[in-house]
Design a protein around this motif. Structure first.
Motif, short mmCIF file in Angstrom:
data_model
loop_
_atom_site.label_atom_id
_atom_site.label_comp_id
_atom_site.label_asym_id
_atom_site.label_seq_id
_atom_site.Cartn_x
_atom_site.Cartn_y
_atom_site.Cartn_z
N LEU A 190 0.82 -1.21 0.00
CA LEU A 190 0.00 0.00 0.00
C LEU A 190 0.86 1.27 0.00
O LEU A 190 0.44 2.31 -0.51
CB LEU A 190 -0.91 0.01 1.24
N LEU A 191 2.06 1.18 0.59
CA LEU A 191 2.94 2.34 0.71
C LEU A 191 4.35 1.92 0.29
O LEU A 191 5.18 1.52 1.11
CB LEU A 191 2.95 2.85 2.16
N PRO A 192 4.65 1.99 -1.00
CA PRO A 192 5.95 1.51 -1.51
C PRO A 192 7.16 2.22 -0.89
O PRO A 192 8.26 1.66 -0.89
CB PRO A 192 5.86 1.80 -3.02
N ALA A 193 6.97 3.43 -0.35
CA ALA A 193 8.09 4.15 0.27
C ALA A 193 8.58 3.46 1.54
O ALA A 193 9.72 3.65 1.96
CB ALA A 193 7.68 5.59 0.59
N HIS A 235 -6.15 8.01 1.37
CA HIS A 235 -6.99 7.07 0.62
C HIS A 235 -7.20 5.82 1.46
O HIS A 235 -6.31 5.36 2.18
CB HIS A 235 -6.39 6.72 -0.75
N LYS A 236 -8.40 5.29 1.39
CA LYS A 236 -8.81 4.14 2.21
C LYS A 236 -8.51 2.85 1.47
O LYS A 236 -8.80 2.72 0.28
CB LYS A 236 -10.30 4.26 2.55
N GLU A 237 -7.93 1.91 2.21
CA GLU A 237 -7.58 0.61 1.63
C GLU A 237 -8.10 -0.51 2.52
O GLU A 237 -8.39 -0.31 3.70
CB GLU A 237 -6.05 0.48 1.49
N ALA A 238 -8.18 -1.70 1.94
CA ALA A 238 -8.57 -2.88 2.70
C ALA A 238 -7.39 -3.39 3.51
O ALA A 238 -6.22 -3.15 3.16
CB ALA A 238 -9.06 -3.97 1.77
N ILE A 269 -4.07 5.36 4.28
CA ILE A 269 -2.71 5.78 3.93
C ILE A 269 -2.76 7.27 3.64
O ILE A 269 -3.47 7.71 2.72
CB ILE A 269 -2.17 5.03 2.69
N CYS A 270 -2.06 8.06 4.43
CA CYS A 270 -2.12 9.51 4.30
C CYS A 270 -0.72 10.09 4.09
O CYS A 270 0.28 9.51 4.52
CB CYS A 270 -2.72 10.15 5.55
N GLN A 271 -0.69 11.25 3.44
CA GLN A 271 0.56 11.98 3.28
C GLN A 271 0.31 13.46 3.55
O GLN A 271 -0.65 14.05 3.05
CB GLN A 271 1.15 11.80 1.88
#
Length: 602
Positions: free
Chosen positions: A445-448, A575-578, A590-592
């Motif tokens: 979900l967050l490649p960083a 953005h909302k993820e499962a 997942i927020c930035q």
């Protein structure tokens, strides 16, 4: 007969009227009770104020009465004034004059009351840039990110740092290591062989400067919490975190440090100016409390090596000898023994077992045992006491001699896990396995995550440190936070070879703004919504999060939409993820945080 019928009819009407009144009364009581129940849910128990968020219940269908989400009105938060760019709410120099000077109590935590909280977004300094990435950041940082000239002028002769162009450089010097920190630590390793083989894993540096000692130890597999108080000019902790080195604001004064007992493998003071022998040695007693049995205390600077150094300390050799003798006497009374000594470095070791502590039973002995009922692990607004916290004799495998060496200790269920409510070897192993799966999903979900874009990480409400353990191979470190209101699992975190602190998220964290690249939350709002107002927690997260930094919120679906609404007003993109289990009752946000500048900037 007609009269009788009329009487019966009138009586019937009166009975019908009475029953209606009773029914309405019952309905009124039920509604009042229900509204009181709802009010209790959304009021703070600790601070006694109701949430200002307008809570609206929405049901999945007209037939269902169970609410599925909390909704709040959209809100846009204003910018704080530019002079608050380094605002630390609970250690605010502007409020110091309100508090006592004795033992520097004004530098301890003094949080503002609820009505005085700032509900605004702390701006970055004018010219702020995205921080230099690790490992380059260990040796240099942008001047505009930490724009303090004072420390550069005061400490340039000691080679703490130097300013060149638009950067600060950190050559690795210090008051007690003029030949560089690496040479200083090399000598220390010769004195403490356990620093080389994984025996020593966790350390605390009191009065850390710009954390060069802690930074050097990272390369040697030792994880250090660098500790220093908030000050007007030096910003020692801010420099440390800007470099990517673990650090926290704090001072040994009148309150215990926010750590459990028997936690650190080593403690260090390099001319940290703490008056160890004053006030009955109460500061040494706190170091004793947080060191695990067999742990080391390292001191360099006065009065160590006074025979050769006294002339440079503006004192006499007699005074320095007296100070050293007094220090040695205090340490012996606390069951420390001199382990090794060479040049400017002296090393003492805390007793491995409890045999030595029998001497404390002697009448009129000082210091006495702590027998006032205070929990040894209590480390949140707990007053220092002039007594020795004796390690629990049942924990025979928690000493430095008995605990597994690093990195084996990371995945071994610690002995103290059984002290946790519901804790066991099986629960620990399940938690360890669970977080490996979760972190694998997070990285999709967050490649960083796992790259050098993310260095300073905080797990805001950990249990056993599983999130940190699953990331241990990545170029980052994790501050594991255990709520002061939750089960005390922090000893388990330290026994694994990780670091952490106690904290209450109804208050501000002990750090500067813009110091973390990633904040992780796992059900925090579910567990703390009855005490802490959601927007205040999110505003505090915004304060300590770096611009362009990330947030992972794992939360009940009940709160996710409300969190998203509030974060829009903080200039975050979410953005909302499962989850990895793909269930409807729990989601991952997942927020930035966006980089923005104050409209007051030049």
């Amino acid at each position: 007969m007609k009269v009788k019928d009329d009487k019966h009819e009138k009586a019937a009407r009166q009975n019908d009227k009475s029953s209606k009144v009773v029914s309405m009364g019952i309905l009124f009581v039920v509604l009042c009770g229900f509204s009181f129940y709802l009010g209790g849910i959304f009021c703070s128990e600790k601070h006694g104020f109701a949430s200002t968020e307008e809570v609206v219940k929405s049901a999945e269908s007209p037939k269902k009465t169970v609410s599925t989400s909390v909704q709040v009105k959209s809100v846009s938060f204003s910018q704080c004034s530019a002079d608050l760019q380094d605002y630390t709410p609970c250690t605010d120099p502007k409020k110091w004059m309100k508090y006592g000077r004795h033992r520097l109590t004004f530098m301890e935590r003094h949080c503002p009351p609820a009505f005085d909280r700032k509900e605004c977004l702390v701006p970055p300094p004018d010219g702020y840039k995205e921080p230099i990435r690790w490992p380059k950041s260990k040796n240099e940082c942008w001047y505009r990110n930490v724009p303090y000239d004072w420390i550069n002028k005061q400490k340039s002769n000691q080679h703490w740092l130097r300013k060149e162009g638009d950067k600060f450089y950190f050559p690795g010097g210090g008051t007690m290591f003029p030949n560089g920190v690496s040479a200083y630590v090399d000598l220390m390793q010769d004195l403490i062989p356990g620093m080389k083989d994984g025996t020593v894993r966790t350390a605390i540096d009191t009065g850390c400067g710009v954390a060069s000692w802690g930074g050097d130890l990272l390369d040697r597999g030792i994880l250090t919490v660098s500790l220093a108080p908030r000050d007007n000019h030096e910003a020692q902790v801010q420099f440390a975190l800007e470099r990517g080195i673990p650090a926290i604001l704090g001072i040994i004064s009148t309150q215990r440090l926010p750590f459990p007992s028997n936690s650190f493998d080593m403690a260090h003071c390099s001319r940290c100016l703490i008056p160890w022998t004053e006030f009955g040695g109460i500061y040494l007693l706190e170091v004793h409390r947080i060191l695990r049995p067999g742990g080391f205390w390292v001191l360099s600077g006065p009065p160590v090596n006074y025979e050769n150094r006294w002339r440079g300390w503006n004192t006499t050799i007699e005074e320095q000898k007296s100070d050293y003798d007094k220090l040695q006497e205090l340490l012996t009374s606390m069951c420390f023994k001199l382990y090794n000594k060479k040049d400017d470095i002296a090393v003492w070791q805390k007793a491995v077992d409890n045999k030595c502590y029998k001497q404390l039973d002697t009448p009129d002995n000082y210091p006495p045992k702590c027998e006032d009922g205070t929990e040894p692990d209590s480390g949140w607004y707990t007053p220092l006491r002039p007594c020795v916290v004796v390690p629990d004799p049942k924990n025979k495998k928690s000493s430095l001699k008995s605990i597994a060496k690093w990195p084996e200790r990371l995945h071994v269920a610690p002995e103290r896990v059984v002290d946790v409510h519901g804790g066991s070897d099986g629960a620990f192993k399940h938690d360890d396995s669970k977080w490996k799966s979760r972190v694998k999903h997070y990285k999709k979900l967050l490649p960083a995550l796992g790259t050098n874009k993310i260095r300073n990480v905080m797990d805001m409400n950990t249990v056993y440190g599983g999130f940190a353990a699953a990331l241990v191979e990545d170029p980052l470190w994790v501050m594991n936070v255990v709520s002061s209101y939750a089960s005390n699992t922090l000893p388990v975190v330290f026994d694994r070879g990780l670091i952490g602190t106690f904290h209450d998220w109804c208050e501000a964290f002990s750090t500067y703004p813009r110091t973390y690249d990633l904040l992780h939350v796992d059900g925090l709002f579910t567990t703390e919504n009855h005490r802490c107002e959601m927007k205040h927690v999110l505003l505090e997260m915004d304060r300590i999060l770096r611009p362009n930094g990330y947030v992972i919120v794992r939360e009940s679906s009940y709160f996710v939409d409300a969190i998203t609404t509030i974060t829009k007003g903080m200039k975050w993109g979410c953005h909302k993820e499962a989850t990895e289990y793909d269930i409807e009752t729990e989601k991952v946000l997942i927020c930035q945080k966006k980089l923005w500048y104050s409209n007051q900037s030049s």
